[in-house]
Design an enzyme around this catalytic site. Structure first.
Site, PDB file in Angstrom:
ATOM      1  N   LYS A  47      -1.439  -7.798  -2.480  1.00 37.59           N
ATOM      2  CA  LYS A  47      -2.793  -7.237  -2.346  1.00 37.59           C
ATOM      3  C   LYS A  47      -2.641  -5.730  -2.459  1.00 37.59           C
ATOM      4  CE  LYS A  47      -6.394  -7.062   1.288  1.00 37.59           C
ATOM      5  NZ  LYS A  47      -6.192  -5.836   2.060  1.00 37.59           N
ATOM      6  N   TYR A  54       0.843  -1.200   0.000  1.00 36.91           N
ATOM      7  CA  TYR A  54       0.000   0.000   0.000  1.00 36.91           C
ATOM      8  C   TYR A  54       0.877   1.249   0.000  1.00 36.91           C
ATOM      9  CZ  TYR A  54      -4.020  -2.810   1.692  1.00 36.91           C
ATOM     10  OH  TYR A  54      -5.034  -3.713   1.835  1.00 36.91           O
TER      11      TYR A  54
HETATM   12  O1  LIG Z   1      -5.992  -3.540   4.217  1.00 39.24           O
HETATM   13  C1  LIG Z   1      -6.847  -3.254   4.994  1.00 39.24           C
HETATM   14  C2  LIG Z   1      -7.156  -1.869   5.387  1.00 39.24           C
HETATM   15  O2  LIG Z   1      -6.800  -1.019   4.357  1.00 39.24           O
HETATM   16  P1  LIG Z   1      -7.081   0.520   4.472  1.00 39.24           P
HETATM   17  O3  LIG Z   1      -6.056   1.045   5.441  1.00 39.24           O
HETATM   18  O4  LIG Z   1      -8.491   0.688   4.955  1.00 39.24           O
HETATM   19  O5  LIG Z   1      -6.867   1.021   3.070  1.00 39.24           O
HETATM   20  C3  LIG Z   1      -7.596  -4.318   5.582  1.00 39.24           C
HETATM   21  O6  LIG Z   1      -8.138  -3.956   6.806  1.00 39.24           O
HETATM   22  C4  LIG Z   1      -8.687  -4.971   4.791  1.00 39.24           C
HETATM   23  O7  LIG Z   1      -8.444  -6.291   4.981  1.00 39.24           O
HETATM   24  C5  LIG Z   1      -8.735  -4.707   3.326  1.00 39.24           C
HETATM   25  O8  LIG Z   1      -8.973  -3.351   3.113  1.00 39.24           O
HETATM   26  C6  LIG Z   1      -9.809  -5.554   2.640  1.00 39.24           C
HETATM   27  O9  LIG Z   1     -11.060  -5.272   3.186  1.00 39.24           O
HETATM   28  P2  LIG Z   1     -12.090  -4.290   2.467  1.00 39.24           P
HETATM   29  O10 LIG Z   1     -11.330  -3.086   1.990  1.00 39.24           O
HETATM   30  O11 LIG Z   1     -12.634  -5.086   1.303  1.00 39.24           O
HETATM   31  O12 LIG Z   1     -13.119  -4.000   3.479  1.00 39.24           O
END
Ligand SMILES: O=C(COP(=O)(O)O)[C@@H](O)[C@H](O)[C@H](O)COP(=O)(O)O
Length: 281
Positions: free
Chosen positions: A191, A156
């Site tokens: 991911k 990310y």
């Molecule tokens: O990576 C995560 C959080 O990302 P974020 O900081 O919210 O962009 C995880 O908590 C989740 O597992 C991931 O985002 C997948 O879940 P959803 O986005 O589909 O709810």
């Protein structure tokens, strides 16, 4: 020794990916990462056993959780469902300046004891704390690979310089950079975010050079078919599937939605047709 590790990694990868090389994985780390309010739309789903029973019955290929949920509810998983245990996280209770760091909250040995088939960790590429997360990932990956376990990187990109240079973290050049960094740091699966179009996501997939790229689901779409269309674009772009949380557990009745997602991911079905067949349109 190397050959044994590789066989272990391949066999465990196959617990998530069907013969088509694709997977639909349910994500449930939100109670920690976003807070339990994420479950308020359908509060019964805060109970991992209740939602896990539903998603497993509907046919997901794998489940991603932090160690504590795997400890209290991992026995709900059938043997044909892959278990991905994530060893890093952060809460949203932290001071804002510290939210660009994911800390390690568990160890490879814990994941192995919990019956994991893959180990996951997040790297916020471009964060001021990138160095810490790179080291965490390297340590986790090195040990997991020694034991024959595949490693998933939540790649990310996020950080102040990204915004300054590219405007937004979803710019395909940024996402592609994160995916490539994941590959070059030893990830077996990636991911990451949607880039906004099939063409740009296809570049992310190419930059990953054969390492499977899974979509990180994102916020719930109002209409189920809109999320099915997004996943369809991911598949058309060469993506390997999706890791989905809110779009599943924030729906009152996730089972038909998951069945429609499976049709899109594994059978290349048109999203509207899949939605109609499951009574979602
Ligand atoms: O990576 C995560 C959080 O990302 P974020 O900081 O919210 O962009 C995880 O908590 C989740 O597992 C991931 O985002 C997948 O879940 P959803 O986005 O589909 O709810």
């Amino acid at each position: 020794m190397d050959a044994y590790q590789n066989v272990g990694i391949r066999r465990r990868m196959a617990r998530f990916f069907r013969r088509d090389g694709r997977a639909l994985i349910f994500a449930m780390d939100h109670g920690f990462e976003h807070g339990p309010t994420d479950f308020e739309e359908h509060w019964e789903h805060v109970n991992p056993r209740i939602i896990l029973r539903k998603v497993i019955r509907a046919g997901v290929d794998g489940v991603m959780m932090l160690p504590g949920l795997a400890r209290i509810a991992g026995d709900e998983l059938r043997p044909n469902v892959g278990l991905m245990i994530k060893l890093t996280s952060k809460t949203e209770l932290r001071p804002k300046d510290d939210q660009l760091l994911q800390s390690q909250l568990g160890f490879v040995e814990d994941a192995v004891k919990l019956g994991a088939d893959a180990i996951a960790a997040t790297v916020y590429w471009g964060s001021p704390a990138e160095d810490v997360m790179m080291r965490q990932f390297a340590e986790i990956a090195s040990y997991a690979h020694d034991l024959g376990f595949p490693v998933v990187q939540f790649a990310y990109p996020r950080g102040p310089y990204i915004n300054e240079r590219y405007g937004k973290k979803e710019d395909y050049r940024v996402v592609m950079y994160g995916a490539r960094a994941a590959v070059e740091s030893g990830a077996d699966m990636i991911k990451t975010y949607w880039t906004g179009s099939r063409e740009t996501f296809a570049k992310v997939v190419e930059a990953a050079a054969g390492v499977p790229v899974l979509l990180s689901g994102g916020a719930k779409t109002e209409k189920p078919v809109d999320f099915l269309k997004l996943v369809w674009e991911v598949i058309e772009a060469g993506g390997a599937g999706a890791v989905v949380g809110r779009n599943i557990f924030q729906r009152e009745n996730p089972e038909p939605f998951i069945k429609a997602l499976i049709k899109v991911v594994h059978r290349n079905e048109d999203p509207e047709e899949a939605a109609k067949a499951e009574g979602l349109l």
